[in-house]
Design a protein around this motif. Structure first.
Motif, mmCIF file in Angstrom:
data_model
loop_
_atom_site.group_PDB
_atom_site.id
_atom_site.type_symbol
_atom_site.label_atom_id
_atom_site.label_comp_id
_atom_site.label_asym_id
_atom_site.label_seq_id
_atom_site.Cartn_x
_atom_site.Cartn_y
_atom_site.Cartn_z
ATOM 1 N N GLY A 189 44.633 35.887 33.934
ATOM 2 C CA GLY A 189 43.881 34.834 33.247
ATOM 3 C C GLY A 189 44.340 33.445 33.601
ATOM 4 N N THR A 190 45.623 33.309 33.931
ATOM 5 C CA THR A 190 46.169 31.965 34.121
ATOM 6 C C THR A 190 46.368 31.588 35.586
ATOM 7 O OG1 THR A 190 48.400 32.827 33.980
ATOM 8 C CG2 THR A 190 47.408 32.089 31.910
ATOM 9 N N THR A 191 46.127 32.512 36.512
ATOM 10 C CA THR A 191 46.329 32.210 37.932
ATOM 11 C C THR A 191 44.976 31.912 38.582
ATOM 12 O OG1 THR A 191 48.085 33.850 37.852
ATOM 13 C CG2 THR A 191 47.518 33.006 40.029
ATOM 14 N N ALA B 70 47.508 46.853 35.925
ATOM 15 C CA ALA B 70 47.010 46.752 34.559
ATOM 16 C C ALA B 70 45.810 45.817 34.619
ATOM 17 C CB ALA B 70 48.083 46.184 33.643
ATOM 18 N N MET B 71 44.954 45.916 33.655
ATOM 19 C CA MET B 71 43.716 45.132 33.664
ATOM 20 C C MET B 71 43.960 43.631 33.792
ATOM 21 S SD MET B 71 40.847 46.802 33.429
ATOM 22 C CE MET B 71 39.648 45.814 32.536
ATOM 23 N N ASN B 72 45.057 43.148 33.208
ATOM 24 C CA ASN B 72 45.273 41.694 33.177
ATOM 25 C C ASN B 72 46.369 41.240 34.148
ATOM 26 O OD1 ASN B 72 47.314 42.885 31.848
ATOM 27 N ND2 ASN B 72 47.317 41.517 30.070
ATOM 28 N N VAL B 73 46.618 42.081 35.155
ATOM 29 C CA VAL B 73 47.666 41.735 36.122
ATOM 30 C C VAL B 73 47.105 41.740 37.546
ATOM 31 C CG1 VAL B 73 49.894 42.442 37.088
ATOM 32 C CG2 VAL B 73 49.486 42.665 34.639
ATOM 33 N N ILE B 74 47.404 40.690 38.301
ATOM 34 C CA ILE B 74 47.031 40.665 39.722
ATOM 35 C C ILE B 74 48.045 41.556 40.443
ATOM 36 C CG2 ILE B 74 46.825 39.204 41.781
ATOM 37 C CD1 ILE B 74 46.358 36.858 39.716
ATOM 38 N N PRO B 75 47.582 42.572 41.160
ATOM 39 C CA PRO B 75 48.518 43.524 41.773
ATOM 40 C C PRO B 75 49.511 42.837 42.714
ATOM 41 C CG PRO B 75 46.290 44.370 41.884
ATOM 42 C CD PRO B 75 46.188 42.942 41.421
ATOM 43 N N GLY B 76 50.794 43.164 42.529
ATOM 44 C CA GLY B 76 51.835 42.540 43.343
ATOM 45 C C GLY B 76 52.257 43.410 44.518
ATOM 46 N N LYS B 77 51.932 44.693 44.458
ATOM 47 C CA LYS B 77 52.386 45.565 45.545
ATOM 48 C C LYS B 77 51.388 46.698 45.767
ATOM 49 C CE LYS B 77 56.556 47.872 47.112
ATOM 50 N NZ LYS B 77 57.725 48.627 46.706
ATOM 51 N N ALA B 78 51.157 47.021 47.024
ATOM 52 C CA ALA B 78 50.265 48.149 47.336
ATOM 53 C C ALA B 78 50.816 48.906 48.535
ATOM 54 C CB ALA B 78 48.865 47.646 47.627
ATOM 55 N N ASN B 79 50.626 50.214 48.507
ATOM 56 C CA ASN B 79 51.032 51.044 49.646
ATOM 57 C C ASN B 79 49.801 51.729 50.217
ATOM 58 O OD1 ASN B 79 53.797 50.551 49.249
ATOM 59 N ND2 ASN B 79 53.873 52.152 47.681
ATOM 60 N N LEU B 80 49.717 51.733 51.552
ATOM 61 C CA LEU B 80 48.629 52.439 52.229
ATOM 62 C C LEU B 80 49.235 53.415 53.214
ATOM 63 C CD1 LEU B 80 46.093 49.647 53.348
ATOM 64 C CD2 LEU B 80 46.033 51.011 51.270
ATOM 65 N N LYS B 81 48.621 54.592 53.336
ATOM 66 C CA LYS B 81 49.036 55.502 54.407
ATOM 67 C C LYS B 81 47.840 55.732 55.319
ATOM 68 C CE LYS B 81 53.074 57.498 52.400
ATOM 69 N NZ LYS B 81 53.426 58.172 51.165
#
Ligand code: ZN
Length: 421
Positions: free
Chosen positions: A229-231, A275-286
């Motif tokens: 919401g704030t970013t 979470a619904m209100n969090v911008i994802p900080g990390k992702a893994n792809l294979k």
């Protein structure tokens, strides 16, 4: 010349597929009671017609029909009887039954060959039980990493050595399964396609020219976890969106190489601490890239790497790349390929050349002997599923091609010709 017995093939297929049959498909996992029972059934059928069978140190069943000159290298055919959880009736099974039917037919017709003929029923072709595939064929060529395989466990926590013991096998002796190059002349496998090309192109036989091998990489994308919401939109370092862009590029890069039969898949996507209100900080792809053409596979990888650099900049994320596997594609023997195509032409059986995207026992056997892999159509391309289906006409045609191939390598003895004249 005697011919294959269609009714007998249907009946035998039905018999084998009673073993491990459940309401949700066939459960004949590697080294289970059901798997052993299926192998025992084949062994019994072969012994009934006077052939000798033995089990090797990896649990592969080997049936042998002696040649007139039994010191010559054997012509081997084979496939597997183990299934995935809820598997179908044709994967592997038809290749084994092809060997049995060829034996029955040769015995019935008292046909003699110069070279011995072997049927190999490979153990543990499917990875379902131990997350490890083609154990039997790897053992035959001596490609088992004992320390690695020893610690593998099934979902009930049984290790490979424990499961071997239950089958009266000793995992410590697995190297006794290794065969010398001089023991076999050629290895030939009949299998269902497990894809839909043959049906699409209306062909009965697929002659496999090569088996694609995977190159697999794991990507870790690190952005910045922040409040949704704030970013503001321009201040984000969204790891998921970076991953999404990369995934689309993986698809584009593979489509550009489609004419080489190259495919690429992002099969694992993990977005961490979402979470619904969090911008994802990390992702893994294979990412899994497959081709029979190494340079095409590398071009896909290079395009993906270029995209990583671009996305790092545009989305202010860091992307780490880790190598998982890089296997060499296997090419099937050119002479055998030519022989199969001329058999198809002689018998007016429509065929096409194709690559296999999945690994098979023939892939490992091909590392030591000239090898061939013959596909018959899978309706709707379905496999590893109870709906797996192949028309009986196609199975019979596949067995017919295999039979002629076996005879061309095992060489009919002169006395057969005299008797037929
Ligand atoms: Zn299979």
């Amino acid at each position: 010349m005697v011919i294959l017995n269609r009714a007998r093939i249907v009946k035998t297929l039905d018999k084998v597929n009673q073993i491990g049959l459940t309401e949700s498909g066939i459960n004949r996992l590697a080294y289970t009671v059901e798997d052993k029972e299926a192998k025992y059934f084949i062994r019994e059928q072969c012994e009934l017609i006077g052939l000798q069978a033995k089990e090797d140190a990896a649990g592969n069943l080997i049936v042998r029909r002696p040649g007139l000159n039994d010191s010559l290298p054997a012509v081997a055919v084979g496939s597997h009887l183990d299934t995935v959880y809820g598997g179908g009736k044709y994967d592997g099974t038809i290749g084994v039954l092809a060997g049995l039917e060829i034996f029955r037919m040769l015995e019935e017709g008292e046909i003699k060959t110069l070279h011995p003929i072997e049927l190999i029923v490979f153990a543990c072709e499917e990875s379902s039980r131990f997350n490890f595939s083609t154990l039997g064929s790897k053992a035959i060529i001596g490609a088992i990493d004992k320390d690695y395989v020893k610690q593998l466990k099934d979902k009930n926590n049984y290790t490979v050595p424990e499961v071997f013991e239950k089958q009266s096998l000793n995992f410590d002796h697995i190297e006794h399964a290794v065969r010398k190059e001089s023991e076999l002349k050629v290895f030939l496998e009949l299998h269902i396609e497990q894809g839909s090309q043959l049906v699409t192109y209306k062909k009965t036989i697929g002659i496999v020219t090569g088996i694609a091998a995977p190159l697999r990489v794991a990507l870790t994308i690190v952005g910045k976890r922040a409040h949704s919401g704030t970013t503001s939109m321009e201040n984000r370092q969204d790891a998921f969106l970076a991953a999404a862009e990369i995934a689309l590029k993986v698809e584009d890069a593979a489509i550009e190489e489609a004419k080489f039969g190259t495919v690429a898949t992002v099969g694992v996507v993990d977005v961490l601490s979402s979470a619904m209100n969090v911008i994802p900080g990390k992702a893994n792809l294979k990412i899994d890239i497959r081709s029979t053409d190494v340079s095409s596979r590398n071009r896909v990888l290079e395009k993906i790497k270029a995209e990583l650099k671009r996305v790092e900049k545009s989305r202010k994320v860091k992307v780490g790349i880790e190598w998982m596997t890089e296997e060499e594609p296997v090419h099937m023997d050119q002479k055998v390929i030519k022989e199969i195509s001329s058999i198809c032409e002689k018998n007016n059986i429509p065929y096409m050349f194709m690559a296999s995207g999945a690994g098979h026992d023939a892939m490992y056997m091909a590392k030591r002997w000239p090898a061939a892999l013959i596909f018959v159509p899978s309706v709707n391309g379905i496999s590893h599923h109870p709906d797996e289906f192949t028309e009986i006409d196609d199975i019979v045609n596949g067995m017919k091609v295999l039979k002629e191939l076996v005879l061309s390598y095992a060489i009919l003895a002169d006395e057969n010709v005299r008797r037929e004249a």
